[in-house]
Design an enzyme around this catalytic site. Structure first.
Site, PDB file in Angstrom:
ATOM      1  CG  HIS A   1      -1.816  -1.218   1.302  1.00  0.00           C
ATOM      2  ND1 HIS A   1      -3.183  -1.133   1.141  1.00  0.00           N
ATOM      3  CD2 HIS A   1      -1.541  -2.530   1.498  1.00  0.00           C
ATOM      4  CE1 HIS A   1      -3.713  -2.344   1.248  1.00  0.00           C
ATOM      5  NE2 HIS A   1      -2.732  -3.208   1.472  1.00  0.00           N
TER       6      HIS A   1
ATOM      7  CG  ASP B   1      -5.470   1.463   1.735  1.00  0.00           C
ATOM      8  OD1 ASP B   1      -6.386   0.627   1.808  1.00  0.00           O
ATOM      9  OD2 ASP B   1      -4.336   1.202   1.308  1.00  0.00           O
TER      10      ASP B   1
END
Length: 467
Positions: A24, A129
């Protein structure tokens, strides 16, 4: 933490809030680079101090600290850093969950940062996210802000959740794959499920979705996702978040080349299988023993990255040292090498000698392999990986399964590994996969060029956030 100069007025500022896990962190940083450098938009990349440092240290081929318009906002938080457990019944890296939970402490500082930035810009665009929804839940109340959810997973995975829940009508080519999706049992740890529930409860309904994929790879599933959203909700596929070509070494870069690349220079074209299970997988001693034996008996050339999974703070404590069978590295020295540190994965995949990739099927690794035209021996371990593996093997048909997900609690025997490696590297079936992977690689390369679909997608996204 980055300082804010209130004397400077900006049109649009972007704030990025990634989950503190390597896959990520990497994707957010790559998008930050593109927006700050190519499009001259100030970007604030936000995480804990340990994870900002991690993202910066693993950037390859560029210097995040000397990139115009790219600012880092790091916050000191404390959390436990347990070691990975290679013998856990579920392969999910539970050692990262304390770091995930520590990110919840960023809710107040992120809200304050966005509040301050909103006073010096016409608009603040917050890219978060899905698993940092809890942190940004107060942002929509701040004037001049817009939120976008950045999905660092495949569109196929996201649509598979929709399929699980509602079984909407789909074309036959999608249905035949979706009917085979494995259950989510065994993919995640109970601690991660609890963390994810917090994110779902705090979900921010923003302006649009960003996907870490390309329309030339996942057009079908992106269109299916788009049909399930309200009319005015926007969607952009901005991947791949990696270069699609490896630069030719220069005299300057030659000096810092990883030794594995020099070894590859001496191998025949498409002859080497690259074996790596990413930054979140720890193999047990028994798994290592069987994999070592399978690679040796396959008689194929290989590069094997044998390192432990990341801890929540990669800069703390010792790293487990793996033991290979006595004399192993000497026996395979002519056709195989073992790397025990961080390896230049993209460069290895992009080398002409590399012809296959044994992978956990994390989405970053899938996208890099596709970008480099390398077929995959799919060995999923946890999270999104079982469904990514299905998409690679049955959807795109550029891979072969190492084992069925239903047998995930069994150690894969050396005989199976040997058979799969030979099938991928030295069979007509493997040749067909390589051909399809090469065709996808060329399509991806064209997509990022001027006028290509990925290039247009990025222009569309930038036009939207600066409108």
């Amino acid at each position: 933490m980055a300082t804010i100069n209130h004397a400077t007025q900006h049109d649009v500022i972007v704030v990025m809030v990634p989950l503190p896990a390597q896959g990520h962190l990497h994707q957010f940083l790559e998008l930050a680079r593109r927006l700050s450098s190519a499009h001259n938009i100030p970007v604030y990349y936000v995480s804990t101090a340990a994870h900002v440092r991690q993202a910066q240290s693993r950037a390859r081929g560029w210097d995040p600290l000397n990139t115009p318009n790219l600012n880092f906002s790091e916050f000191s938080v404390s959390f436990d850093v347990p070691p990975p457990n290679p013998d856990a019944s579920i392969k999910f890296p539970s050692q990262l969950v304390p770091a995930f939970n520590s990110s919840l402490q960023l809710r107040e500082p992120v809200t304050e940062l966005v509040n301050n930035l909103s006073s010096k810009a016409r608009k603040v665009v917050v890219l978060h996210d899905f698993l940092t929804s809890w942190i940004v839940q107060d942002v929509p109340k701040i004037p001049n802000t817009e939120c976008y959810c950045f999905h660092t997973v495949s569109a196929f995975l996201i649509f598979s959740y929709i399929w699980d829940a509602a079984r909407p009508p789909v074309p036959s080519e999608a249905e035949v794959v979706l009917k085979q999706i494995p259950s989510l049992e065994g993919c995640n740890s109970p601690e991660l499920e609890e963390f994810a529930k917090k994110q779902v409860q705090a979900r921010v309904f923003g302006v649009g979705n960003i996907f870490s994929t390309s329309r030339v790879i996942e057009q079908l599933y992106l269109e299916l996702i788009e049909k399930t959203y309200v009319k005015d909700f926007k969607h952009w596929a901005l991947g791949p978040f990696n270069p699609v070509e490896i630069p030719i070494p220069t005299p300057d870069t030659e000096k810092s080349r990883h030794y594995s690349l020099e070894w590859l220079d001496k191998q025949p074209e498409n002859s080497v299988i690259f074996v790596s299970f990413g930054s979140t997988t720890s193999l047990s001693e028994e798994e290592i023993k069987e994999l070592a034996k399978g690679l040796e008996h396959s008689e194929q050339r290989f590069i094997w990255v044998l390192r432990d999974a990341d801890k929540g703070d990669i800069f703390s404590g010792d790293v487990r040292k793996f033991q290979l069978p006595e004399g192993y590295e000497e026996r395979v020295a002519e056709r195989g090498i073992v790397i025990r540190d961080w390896a230049p994965q993209l460069e290895i995949l992009g080398h002409v000698a590399t012809g296959g990739f044994m992978s956990h099927c994390g989405w970053n690794s899938c996208m890099e392999s596709i970008s480099m035209g390398v077929p995959i021996a799919a060995w999923p371990m946890h999270s999104d990986q079982p469904r990514n593996a299905l998409f690679i093997t049955k959807g795109l048909k550029i891979g072969i399964s190492v084992r069925d997900w239903e047998k995930r609690n069994e150690v894969v025997p050396a005989e199976t590994i040997e058979k799969v490696v030979k099938a991928l590297m030295a069979s007509p079936e493997g040749e067909e996969m390589k051909k399809r992977a090469t065709e996808l690689k060329e399509a991806v390369k064209l997509s990022v060029m001027d006028g290509g679909i990925a290039h247009k997608e990025m222009e569309s996204f930038v036009a939207h956030i600066t409108r």
